[in-house]
Design a protein around this motif. Structure first.
Motif: not given
Length: 291
Positions: A227-231, A275-277
């Protein structure tokens, strides 16, 4: 100069969190978002129709846009920032742009007697929310002193990198190390999985190692969860790696490891742009470990 109202050009994920901290500190904040989207933060912050209006309403302006092109679009034209700026204002450019763009902005605003710092931040949305960013600044010492009350409310430390453009160059070093290290981690994880190391053992073991930074441990946690929430979105990291590669080419510096990371992040950007890198970990897991 007394600074009461701070205007933002760009009010997305990072800027809206900085703005929230400045409102809490007692500043009035106004903003313009070139995209028309502002992360749902309009309730406390008037959204203005143009960069020119932001300049006219503000004592200090914070630019927070994705790239050189977006910055130049916001600067120029009858509704651009330059049309509304006046002598004696302060501009902080927190965008990650090319060194040449930072130099250009400093010269352009200097001609108008506007104080300016290239002031990119190191940190993602969790640090921005807490006001714990590391602020990198380039410009005259007197301008750093003028800007320090603002910088102290959005960051936990300010590093004066040197004259105008220095912070833009230092930021490429910082982000290059972030992206290059993440690529090494992703390659290591892919090997471990392909070689048969049990998945949870592998991810959990990496979380315990002192050689991996807290930042990258957070990314490994995202990789384990899938899961890659976009920080820090892949599209921006890939852009920054490209800026670094071009800047290094201009200086004649070979960057073989950074080049590999830049290529892998560019490939990841095709499917994980927003997506977060750290989604690079998932890409490597799928492609290299056949999962």
């Amino acid at each position: 100069m007394s600074i009461k109202t701070i205007g933002f050009i760009g009010y997305g994920a990072m800027a809206s969190l900085m703005g929230r901290n400045l409102v809490r500190a007692g500043y009035d904040v106004v903003a313009h978002t070139p995209s028309g989207r502002s992360n749902g933060a309009e309730a406390d912050v008037p959204m203005l129709a143009s960069p020119c209006l932001v300049a006219e309403r503000s004592d200090a302006i914070i630019i927070c846009v994705p790239n050189d092109e977006a910055e130049n679009t916001a600067l120029h034209g009858p509704d651009g920032l330059l049309a509304g700026l006046r002598s004696g204002q302060l501009v902080l450019d927190t965008s990650t742009v090319s060194p040449e763009q930072a130099d250009h902005l400093a010269a352009l605003l200097g001609e108008r007697n506007v104080a300016v710092l290239d002031a990119p931040m190191s940190g993602s949305t969790p640090e921005a929310e807490k006001g714990a960013l590391i602020m990198l600044v380039g410009g005259p010492e007197a301008t750093v002193t003028l800007a320090r009350p603002i910088l102290d409310h959005i960051g936990r430390i300010t590093i004066h990198a040197g004259p105008a453009g220095s912070a833009a160059r230092l930021k490429l070093v910082v982000n290059g190390i972030m992206g290059g290290t993440l690529n090494i981690i992703a390659e290591g994880i892919a090997y471990g999985l392909a070689a048969g190391v049990e998945r949870s053992v592998l991810f959990d073991a990496l979380q315990e190692l002192a050689v991996i930074s807290p930042h990258h441990k957070r990314k490994i946690g995202m990789g384990k969860a899938g899961h890659f929430p976009s920080q820090f979105p892949t599209r921006l990291m890939s852009k920054d790696m490209g800026l670094l590669m071009e800047a290094a080419r201009r200086c004649g510096v070979p960057m073989h490891g950074m080049a590999a990371a830049s290529q892998n992040l560019a490939a990841s950007n095709r499917n994980h742009a927003d997506d977060d890198y750290s989604a690079l970990i998932a890409r490597m897991e799928r492609e290299a470990a056949n999962r």
